[in-house]
Design an enzyme around this catalytic site. Structure first.
Site, short mmCIF file in Angstrom:
data_model
loop_
_atom_site.label_atom_id
_atom_site.label_comp_id
_atom_site.label_asym_id
_atom_site.label_seq_id
_atom_site.Cartn_x
_atom_site.Cartn_y
_atom_site.Cartn_z
N ASP A 1 -9.56 -9.15 -2.44
CA ASP A 1 -8.13 -9.03 -2.92
C ASP A 1 -7.21 -9.02 -1.83
OD1 ASP A 1 -8.35 -6.35 -1.74
OD2 ASP A 1 -9.08 -5.30 -3.51
N ASP B 1 -3.57 -7.44 0.29
CA ASP B 1 -2.83 -6.18 0.35
C ASP B 1 -1.55 -6.77 1.15
OD1 ASP B 1 -4.56 -4.46 -1.04
OD2 ASP B 1 -5.67 -4.72 0.62
N ASP C 1 -6.61 3.34 8.27
CA ASP C 1 -7.78 3.96 8.49
C ASP C 1 -8.42 3.51 9.90
OD1 ASP C 1 -8.54 1.66 7.22
OD2 ASP C 1 -9.55 2.98 5.88
P1 ATP Z 1 -11.42 -4.10 0.40
O1 ATP Z 1 -10.21 -4.38 -0.40
O2 ATP Z 1 -12.00 -5.23 0.87
O3 ATP Z 1 -12.12 -3.04 -0.32
P2 ATP Z 1 -9.45 -2.79 2.33
O4 ATP Z 1 -9.73 -2.55 3.65
O5 ATP Z 1 -8.45 -4.05 1.85
O6 ATP Z 1 -10.91 -3.43 1.65
P3 ATP Z 1 -7.84 -1.17 0.37
O7 ATP Z 1 -8.54 -0.02 -0.33
O8 ATP Z 1 -7.89 -2.41 -0.37
O9 ATP Z 1 -9.27 -1.61 1.49
O10 ATP Z 1 -6.66 -0.76 1.36
C1 ATP Z 1 -5.90 -1.71 2.20
C2 ATP Z 1 -5.64 -1.32 3.40
O11 ATP Z 1 -4.74 -0.05 3.24
C3 ATP Z 1 -6.64 -0.93 4.06
O12 ATP Z 1 -7.42 -2.16 4.91
C4 ATP Z 1 -6.07 0.28 5.10
O13 ATP Z 1 -5.41 -0.45 6.25
C5 ATP Z 1 -5.31 0.75 4.26
N1 ATP Z 1 -5.94 2.04 3.60
C6 ATP Z 1 -6.64 2.07 2.42
N2 ATP Z 1 -6.99 3.26 2.20
C7 ATP Z 1 -6.83 4.08 3.08
C8 ATP Z 1 -6.91 5.57 3.37
N3 ATP Z 1 -7.61 6.19 2.78
N4 ATP Z 1 -6.30 5.76 4.99
C9 ATP Z 1 -5.66 4.96 5.50
N5 ATP Z 1 -5.55 3.62 5.45
C10 ATP Z 1 -6.16 3.30 4.10
MG MG Z 2 -7.85 -4.61 -0.30
#
Ligand code: ATP
Ligand code: MG
Length: 475
Positions: free
Chosen positions: A83, A85, A164
């Site tokens: 997805d 962001d 994170d």
């Molecule tokens: P995926 O969507 O593939 O599971 P992702 O890294 O994109 O992985 P998301 O949950 O979509 O994870 O979050 C998008 C971004 O937001 C992350 O890459 C990170 O930079 C930030 N993020 C999300 N959750 C947290 C958190 N709990 N603490 C700090 N940063 C976060």
């Molecule tokens: Mg994501």
């Protein structure tokens, strides 16, 4: 990893890892390492139309707009992003005004969902450093460091260090297609290292779910933890008990449906994190020797199905996670004199009620779980019309797979599973023959496997369904 990427990482001199960690506050804002379009392998073609539309509309309205997080990380690793962001300096209200198809969601962490058919683009406003001047609804932290609200807007530099992991703090600019790396993420992608930005213990305290995210990314990406990122996990695992059960359910799905659920499970067990999500299951593994193999095989087959792009249902997996506790409680209730059928139902109810305090499993999953469990008592009963009734039950297929799992894990002697395999494939004549065998054939019941070594504790004396004194009318 995408070929040709590594050559851009040959000047690690300026990377900023030393800025983070305990001395972070004194170090001032990080300067990014900017990789121009011609010097990195990420192309717009890797991104969805919807994501590009959002980026361009923000850009054309005069806002900053970047792709960030998993989509960029995965693209750099040569994986297909799941997805997209987007990070921007526009506030949620400003974003909402630009997109009719959008909604502001979240209170703890306000973001905007922009919807295009089935695809949702998450648009997040840059976060800044909270300070004491902010009102409660904007920013709040508990005495022990938990971030209760995080809605202070900031700039991209501040935003980057509030993310994170270093590999999640890479930004792709729609203005000039460059990548901005604020935390040494490119190098960590190169060495496949999962590294928390800042002081890991502080960051886990701010949001304990980051521990689960650490495990999820390590498993899914096949990354190693940086030593300091790994070190606090076991000790800090109990902080997860502060997290609302609904948020943990979302995280549980992501952990176990990422295609690397088995690896994630083993990591969670290693750090004592699994016990915070499924405490009764964790205890039951010590008591029932077949239970951990059962969970592992359920995860293995789920991972395989995901790899084969076949549908998976969390209900099956969750039914496996909680089958051990159901069996223990059922045995206890039967020892107190309750008949097997109500004992199983009561045990299921107790286990689910208890689990809901930790991970809130929605009814649409817990109902099929209970069906799968109930059917375990009906599968051994095949006389008269029963085999046909069971076969026609909407949850038969899942229950049959579950039976095979129990046999494969060594909970039951093999036999009943084969009978059902044959019965499903048989024509009328063969079905009659198979039904004729029921009763005469001892393998026609679900028989708990005899264990050679340890004696079973009396409280955990295995499944009563299908056991010789169980509810089976065939024994
Ligand atoms: P995926 O969507 O593939 O599971 P992702 O890294 O994109 O992985 P998301 O949950 O979509 O994870 O979050 C998008 C971004 O937001 C992350 O890459 C990170 O930079 C930030 N993020 C999300 N959750 C947290 C958190 N709990 N603490 C700090 N940063 C976060
Ligand atoms: Mg994501």
């Amino acid at each position: 990893m995408i070929k040709g990427f590594t050559r851009f990482l040959q000047s690690p001199g300026e990377h900023l890892r030393s800025l983070f960690g305990p001395q972070e506050a004194a170090a001032g804002p990080p300067t990014p390492r900017v990789i121009a379009r011609d010097d990195h392998p990420v192309s717009r073609r890797q991104f969805s139309e919807a994501a590009l539309k959002v980026l361009y509309r923000l850009h054309n309205a005069g806002y900053e707009a970047y792709l960030v997080g998993g989509c960029l990380r995965d693209s750099l690793l040569g994986l297909t992003p799941k997805d997209f962001d987007v990070a921007t300096d526009a506030t949620p209200e400003q974003v909402k005004q630009l997109f009719r198809n959008s909604r502001i969601i979240g209170r703890r962490f306000r973001i905007v969902h922009v919807r295009f058919g089935r695809e949702v683009i998450e648009v997040t406003t840059f976060r800044g450093k909270p300070n004491d001047d902010h009102a409660e609804h904007i920013s709040a932290q508990s005495d022990d460091g938990l971030l209760l609200r995080d809605n202070v807007w900031g700039n991209i530099e501040e935003d980057a260090i509030r993310r994170d992991f270093t590999v999640n703090a890479l930004y792709y600019s729609i203005a000039d297609f460059s990548i901005h790396d604020f935390a040494g993420g490119l190098e960590d992608i190169e060495s496949r290292t999962l590294r928390m930005i800042g002081d890991p213990a502080t960051r886990y305290r701010e949001d304990p779910v980051r521990m689960l995210r650490a495990v999820r990314f390590a498993a899914k990406l096949d990354f190693d933890f940086a030593p300091q990122t790994e070190a606090p996990l076991a000790e800090m695992a109990p902080l997860l008990l502060q997290i609302p059960a609904a948020r943990l359910f979302d995280e549980v799905l992501k952990l176990f449906l990422s295609g690397e659920g088995l690896v994630a499970f083993r990591l969670l067990r290693d750090y004592g994190l699994f016990a915070m999500l499924f405490p009764e299951a964790d205890e039951a593994m010590a008591e029932l020797p077949w239970f951990e193999p059962l969970i592992e095989q359920a995860l293995e087959s789920t991972d395989r199905r995901i790899r084969d792009e076949r549908p998976v249902t969390p209900a099956f997996l969750l039914a496996a996670f909680m089958w051990g506790p159901v069996q223990i409680r059922q045995a206890r209730l039967e020892a107190d004199g309750m008949p097997p059928v109500p004992a199983l139902q009561a045990a299921a109810q107790q286990v689910i009620t208890h689990e809901l305090q930790h991970v809130s499993i929605p009814k649409r999953f817990s109902m099929p779980m209970r069906d799968i469990w109930d059917l375990q008592q009906r599968l051994p009963q095949r006389r008269g019309k029963r085999a046909f009734q069971t076969r026609d039950h909407p949850r038969f297929r899942a229950a049959y797979d579950f039976l095979l799992l129990r046999e494969a894990a060594g909970e039951l002697e093999p036999g009943l599973g084969d009978w059902w395999t044959a019965f499903q494939e048989a024509d009328d004549h063969e079905q009659r023959r198979l039904l004729g065998k029921v009763g005469a054939d001892p393998a026609g019941t679900a028989v708990p496997r005899k264990r050679k070594r340890r004696r079973r504790k009396p409280r955990a004396n295995g499944p009563s369904n299908g056991s010789p004194d169980g509810p089976s009318d065939d024994s």
